[in-house]
Design a protein around this motif. Structure first.
Motif, PDB file in Angstrom:
ATOM      1  N   ARG A 143      21.753  64.607  42.658  1.00 52.18           N
ATOM      2  CA  ARG A 143      22.856  65.929  42.831  1.00 52.18           C
ATOM      3  C   ARG A 143      24.335  65.318  42.942  1.00 52.18           C
ATOM      4  O   ARG A 143      25.186  65.979  42.362  1.00 52.18           O
ATOM      5  CB  ARG A 143      22.358  66.761  43.850  1.00 52.18           C
ATOM      6  CG  ARG A 143      20.795  67.462  43.682  1.00 52.18           C
ATOM      7  CD  ARG A 143      20.722  68.859  44.404  1.00 52.18           C
ATOM      8  NE  ARG A 143      19.549  69.109  44.433  1.00 52.18           N
ATOM      9  CZ  ARG A 143      18.319  69.056  45.352  1.00 52.18           C
ATOM     10  NH1 ARG A 143      18.438  67.868  46.344  1.00 52.18           N
ATOM     11  NH2 ARG A 143      17.278  69.465  45.216  1.00 52.18           N
ATOM     12  N   SER A 179      27.097  66.283  40.284  1.00 52.19           N
ATOM     13  CA  SER A 179      28.201  67.002  40.712  1.00 52.19           C
ATOM     14  C   SER A 179      29.535  66.292  40.183  1.00 52.19           C
ATOM     15  O   SER A 179      30.637  66.976  39.703  1.00 52.19           O
ATOM     16  CB  SER A 179      28.409  67.292  41.991  1.00 52.19           C
ATOM     17  OG  SER A 179      27.130  68.308  42.413  1.00 52.19           O
ATOM     18  N   PRO A 191      30.755  65.675  35.486  1.00 52.32           N
ATOM     19  CA  PRO A 191      30.023  66.886  34.920  1.00 52.32           C
ATOM     20  C   PRO A 191      29.752  66.483  33.440  1.00 52.32           C
ATOM     21  O   PRO A 191      28.976  67.595  32.739  1.00 52.32           O
ATOM     22  CB  PRO A 191      31.127  67.994  35.225  1.00 52.32           C
ATOM     23  CG  PRO A 191      32.378  67.177  35.388  1.00 52.32           C
ATOM     24  CD  PRO A 191      31.863  65.991  36.103  1.00 52.32           C
ATOM     25  N   VAL A 227      22.238  69.347  39.045  1.00 50.25           N
ATOM     26  CA  VAL A 227      22.988  70.453  39.224  1.00 50.25           C
ATOM     27  C   VAL A 227      22.900  71.359  38.019  1.00 50.25           C
ATOM     28  O   VAL A 227      23.448  70.785  36.917  1.00 50.25           O
ATOM     29  CB  VAL A 227      24.376  70.099  39.827  1.00 50.25           C
ATOM     30  CG1 VAL A 227      25.192  71.382  39.966  1.00 50.25           C
ATOM     31  CG2 VAL A 227      24.318  69.610  41.172  1.00 50.25           C
ATOM     32  N   ARG A 266      24.109  74.097  35.133  1.00 53.82           N
ATOM     33  CA  ARG A 266      25.210  74.552  34.736  1.00 53.82           C
ATOM     34  C   ARG A 266      25.075  75.719  33.624  1.00 53.82           C
ATOM     35  O   ARG A 266      24.040  75.367  33.003  1.00 53.82           O
ATOM     36  CB  ARG A 266      26.286  73.446  34.396  1.00 53.82           C
ATOM     37  CG  ARG A 266      26.594  72.272  35.293  1.00 53.82           C
ATOM     38  CD  ARG A 266      27.705  71.294  34.964  1.00 53.82           C
ATOM     39  NE  ARG A 266      27.914  70.439  35.762  1.00 53.82           N
ATOM     40  CZ  ARG A 266      27.315  69.324  35.739  1.00 53.82           C
ATOM     41  NH1 ARG A 266      26.344  68.854  35.068  1.00 53.82           N
ATOM     42  NH2 ARG A 266      27.628  68.253  36.930  1.00 53.82           N
TER      43      ARG A 266
END
Length: 242
Positions: free
Chosen positions: A10, A14, A17, A45, A47
């Protein structure tokens, strides 16, 4: 799956990106963490928006003795157009040279190919498009170096796909996120990215390694640390001894 590894996935997702599961999976392999790519995707993560498409032919094809040249345009903060020339060796996708100018003449381009490929290292073939900048001076220099030119069909950038892919990566991973002030600044930006491209960036076509291979760092070395690269847009992950 240990919580420490889940948190690391994670964290990488993060902090970077622009990275997908294959890039993060490659970084984990370099840290000696054996997990599947599907597991990485599971703990990334989430998006909004679709992920970037893959390019299967870029992963499969490798060609020795072939180099490609192309140019692209970058607009500066003062709206001046700067032309970037790039030489790419198809063998392991190494960027042999980048150069920046406001006036891409045939004489300037001919000097660049001499700098990129000293006489004893010249490729057998040079793939290029039909840009008018590749004038008689450039063609004469290429011929004198014993290089055979392979010219793409009109309006067919896909025929020079590898260097187009690299140009796209430069834009998506760096230039689209920074403001270029002048020619000197653009040279520094490109130099920083080329160093990242060769020594740090994971390449799917190279089995998730770099053109200059990175060693695998097993967990016994120490904890994982993040080192910002190319202005903090990307990171390098290494193990630091306690």
């Amino acid at each position: 799956m240990d919580r420490e590894i889940r948190d690391l996935i994670r964290q990488m997702s993060s902090a970077n990106p622009l990275w997908g599961a294959p890039r993060i999976h490659g970084e984990l392999l370099k840290l000696g963490i054996e997990v599947s790519q599907a597991t990485v995707a599971k703990y990334m993560v989430r998006r909004l928006g679709a992920p970037s498409p893959t390019w299967r032919s870029f992963l499969r094809n490798r060609s020795e003795g072939i180099a490609a040249i192309d140019m692209f345009v970058v607009a500066s903060a003062s709206f001046r157009l700067l032309y970037v020339m790039i030489f790419l060796a198809h063998d392991h996708w190494k960027i042999m040279r980048t150069a920046v100018t406001e006036h891409p003449t045939a004489g300037w381009l001919s000097r660049q190919i001499t700098e990129a490929f000293p006489w004893e290292t010249a490729p057998r073939y040079l793939l290029r498009d039909r840009d008018a900048s590749f004038g008689s001076d450039f063609r004469s220099r290429v011929e004198a170096m014993g290089i055979t030119e392979v010219i793409t069909a009109p309006r067919s950038p896909w025929q020079n796909a590898y260097v187009e892919r690299v140009i796209g990566s430069i834009r998506r991973e760096y230039l689209d996120h920074v403001l270029i002030f002048n020619e000197r600044h653009l040279r520094r930006v490109l130099s920083s990215y080329v160093d990242y491209y060769h020594r740090i960036r994971m390449h799917l076509s190279l089995d998730k390694d770099c053109p200059d291979p990175r060693p695998i760092m097993p967990p016994r070395i120490g904890k994982v640390i993040a080192i910002p690269q190319v202005g903090g847009l990307h990171h390098r992950y290494e193990r630091l001894a306690a």
